[in-house]
Design a protein around this motif. Structure first.
Motif, PDB file in Angstrom:
ATOM      1  N   GLU A   1      70.849  37.659  43.190  1.00 40.58           N
ATOM      2  CA  GLU A   1      72.089  38.195  42.824  1.00 40.58           C
ATOM      3  C   GLU A   1      72.563  37.365  41.673  1.00 40.58           C
ATOM      4  O   GLU A   1      73.073  35.992  41.820  1.00 40.58           O
ATOM      5  CB  GLU A   1      72.989  38.398  43.920  1.00 40.58           C
ATOM      6  CG  GLU A   1      72.591  39.009  45.110  1.00 40.58           C
ATOM      7  CD  GLU A   1      73.606  39.298  46.214  1.00 40.58           C
ATOM      8  OE1 GLU A   1      74.628  38.842  46.007  1.00 40.58           O
ATOM      9  OE2 GLU A   1      73.306  39.827  47.135  1.00 40.58           O
TER      10      GLU A   1
ATOM     11  N   ASP B   1      65.434  38.718  46.037  1.00 44.26           N
ATOM     12  CA  ASP B   1      66.792  39.228  46.277  1.00 44.26           C
ATOM     13  C   ASP B   1      67.910  38.432  45.348  1.00 44.26           C
ATOM     14  O   ASP B   1      68.709  38.199  46.288  1.00 44.26           O
ATOM     15  CB  ASP B   1      67.088  39.252  47.682  1.00 44.26           C
ATOM     16  CG  ASP B   1      66.255  40.259  48.529  1.00 44.26           C
ATOM     17  OD1 ASP B   1      65.730  41.135  47.991  1.00 44.26           O
ATOM     18  OD2 ASP B   1      65.839  39.844  49.761  1.00 44.26           O
TER      19      ASP B   1
ATOM     20  N   SER C   1      74.986  32.206  41.313  1.00 43.86           N
ATOM     21  CA  SER C   1      73.851  32.872  41.540  1.00 43.86           C
ATOM     22  C   SER C   1      73.385  32.684  42.917  1.00 43.86           C
ATOM     23  O   SER C   1      73.366  31.415  42.988  1.00 43.86           O
ATOM     24  CB  SER C   1      72.841  33.097  40.415  1.00 43.86           C
ATOM     25  OG  SER C   1      73.325  33.786  39.047  1.00 43.86           O
TER      26      SER C   1
END
Length: 201
Positions: free
Chosen positions: A143, A141, A126
């Motif tokens: 991911e 932000d 991640s």
């Protein structure tokens, strides 16, 4: 994003407590998350602006396992052994954190006279942005690429967990961090677990 580091111990507690039918409450899913980047917050030497955090860190998984075992004991769960195998690496630059994991926690104990084993693997990568203010790190932000898999065996027979475990619960939980030289400690605001890291790069 919430603390990916706190995720494995908290999920393991939830899994075994639910499986064993203990009266202790399972951890709040909102308090755990696969976002490990939330594991850093500059509060040691050169902490201002996160300078101490820059680099590559490796998690002491066995210390996580020891905290997990202590949690089982405190909750009255019949888990007698908890070990960790594998690695978790946190790479931090000026604005981005990347969390790479392939670690398995194995919990063994007794369930109504039958041998109980729970193997929980957290694997994947991640990444996201981080910033520091007032001694806390927050994230944006993010991911997520972490997958949590559980294998439960009772009396030598594989069984299904009676609960759905959260795979990732975003929410921007802040992390308190103590960073000094080659040592880093991280703790999500809502988590009872502390991550212990050593600088490897």
């Amino acid at each position: 994003m919430r603390s990916r580091l706190a995720l494995v111990p908290a999920l393991a507690v939830a899994a075994v407590v639910a499986l064993a039918g203990c009266s202790a409450p399972a951890p709040d899913p909102g308090a755990v998350d696969l976002d490990p980047s939330a594991t850093e917050d500059p509060s040691g030497p050169d902490a201002t602006g996160g300078g101490c955090l820059i680099g590559t860190w490796e998690l002491d998984g066995q210390r996580n396992a020891e905290q997990l075992q202590e949690s089982f004991a405190a909750n009255g769960a019949s888990i007698t052994s908890t070990t960790a195998d594998g690695s978790v690496t946190l790479t931090i630059d000026d604005g981005t954190m990347t969390y790479d994991s392939d670690i398995t926690y194995t919990m063994s104990g007794d369930l109504g006279g039958l041998a109980l084993t729970v193997e929980q693997n957290q694997a994947g990568s991640s990444t996201g942005n981080w910033s520091e203010a007032d001694g806390l790190v927050t994230f944006s932000d993010w991911e997520t690429g972490i997958v949590v898999n559980n294998v439960v065996t009772v009396g030598g027979t594989a069984t299904e967990l009676p609960i759905d475990l959260p795979q990732d619960v975003g929410g921007g939980t802040q992390m308190a961090v103590t960073c000094s030289g080659d040592s880093l400690e991280t703790k999500a605001v809502e988590s009872p677990f502390t991550g212990y890291w050593s600088r490897v790069g």
